[in-house]
Design a protein around this motif. Structure first.
Motif, PDB file in Angstrom:
ATOM      1  N   THR A  28       0.834  -1.201   0.000  1.00  0.00           N
ATOM      2  CA  THR A  28       0.000   0.000   0.000  1.00  0.00           C
ATOM      3  C   THR A  28       0.866   1.248   0.000  1.00  0.00           C
ATOM      4  OG1 THR A  28      -0.195  -0.063   2.400  1.00  0.00           O
ATOM      5  CG2 THR A  28      -1.949  -1.107   1.140  1.00  0.00           C
ATOM      6  N   ARG A  88      -6.326   2.981  -7.906  1.00  0.00           N
ATOM      7  CA  ARG A  88      -6.732   1.628  -8.297  1.00  0.00           C
ATOM      8  C   ARG A  88      -6.082   0.572  -7.412  1.00  0.00           C
ATOM      9  NH1 ARG A  88      -7.680   0.367 -14.437  1.00  0.00           N
ATOM     10  NH2 ARG A  88      -9.845   0.079 -13.920  1.00  0.00           N
ATOM     11  N   GLY A  89      -4.804   0.743  -7.124  1.00  0.00           N
ATOM     12  CA  GLY A  89      -4.114  -0.205  -6.259  1.00  0.00           C
ATOM     13  C   GLY A  89      -4.669  -0.209  -4.846  1.00  0.00           C
ATOM     14  N   ASP A 136      -8.106  -1.829  -4.686  1.00  0.00           N
ATOM     15  CA  ASP A 136      -8.046  -3.293  -4.637  1.00  0.00           C
ATOM     16  C   ASP A 136      -7.771  -3.781  -3.214  1.00  0.00           C
ATOM     17  OD1 ASP A 136      -8.600  -3.585  -7.313  1.00  0.00           O
ATOM     18  OD2 ASP A 136      -6.509  -3.820  -7.917  1.00  0.00           O
ATOM     19  N   TYR A 137      -6.830  -3.124  -2.526  1.00  0.00           N
ATOM     20  CA  TYR A 137      -6.542  -3.495  -1.144  1.00  0.00           C
ATOM     21  C   TYR A 137      -7.769  -3.282  -0.260  1.00  0.00           C
ATOM     22  CZ  TYR A 137      -1.534  -4.420  -1.345  1.00  0.00           C
ATOM     23  OH  TYR A 137      -0.318  -4.983  -1.583  1.00  0.00           O
ATOM     24  N   LYS A 169     -10.960  -3.252  -1.086  1.00  0.00           N
ATOM     25  CA  LYS A 169     -11.999  -4.240  -1.373  1.00  0.00           C
ATOM     26  C   LYS A 169     -11.643  -5.598  -0.800  1.00  0.00           C
ATOM     27  CE  LYS A 169     -12.390  -3.664  -5.817  1.00  0.00           C
ATOM     28  NZ  LYS A 169     -12.820  -3.652  -7.214  1.00  0.00           N
ATOM     29  N   LYS A 170     -10.378  -6.008  -0.937  1.00  0.00           N
ATOM     30  CA  LYS A 170      -9.956  -7.312  -0.417  1.00  0.00           C
ATOM     31  C   LYS A 170     -10.089  -7.383   1.097  1.00  0.00           C
ATOM     32  CE  LYS A 170      -6.781  -8.414  -4.140  1.00  0.00           C
ATOM     33  NZ  LYS A 170      -5.377  -8.502  -4.541  1.00  0.00           N
ATOM     34  N   ALA A 181     -12.766   2.397   0.498  1.00  0.00           N
ATOM     35  CA  ALA A 181     -12.938   2.333  -0.948  1.00  0.00           C
ATOM     36  C   ALA A 181     -13.784   3.500  -1.429  1.00  0.00           C
ATOM     37  CB  ALA A 181     -13.578   1.004  -1.350  1.00  0.00           C
ATOM     38  N   ALA A 208     -16.539   1.407 -10.847  1.00  0.00           N
ATOM     39  CA  ALA A 208     -16.179   0.942  -9.503  1.00  0.00           C
ATOM     40  C   ALA A 208     -17.103   1.555  -8.458  1.00  0.00           C
ATOM     41  CB  ALA A 208     -14.723   1.286  -9.206  1.00  0.00           C
TER      42      ALA A 208
END
Length: 87
Positions: free
Chosen positions: A10, A28-29, A32-33, A35-36, A43, A63
């Motif tokens: 991150t 974007r990166g 993704d973190y 959301k995971k 987000a 998104a």
């Protein structure tokens, strides 16, 4: 160092946020973190920032729509669909 290319942290994505030409890659990166890890509020904040700076980026709106549907925010999801139709 090469490991960062395959599993970026991150921290790397946060650094990308500070330059206009790399900001969307950072968002974007980090998205993704978020959301995971199930951090829907994080987000949402990231997407709001991206929408303010890049209002015509289709993937950001897509998104946002996905996040709104996950949160059962149907009125906002419909508004986002209308924006997507325009762009």
């Amino acid at each position: 160092m090469i490991e960062a290319l395959f599993d970026p942290s991150t921290h790397i994505f946060e650094q990308l946020l500070h330059r206009p030409e790399t900001e969307l890659a950072g968002v974007r990166g980090l998205l993704d973190y978020a959301k995971k890890s199930g951090d829907l509020m994080g987000a949402s904040r990231l997407l709001q920032t991206a929408l303010e700076h890049h209002p015509n980026e289709v993937w950001v709106h897509e998104a946002q729509w996905t996040l709104q549907t996950l949160q059962n925010d149907w009125n906002e999801a419909l508004n986002t669909l209308e924006i997507l139709k325009k762009i």
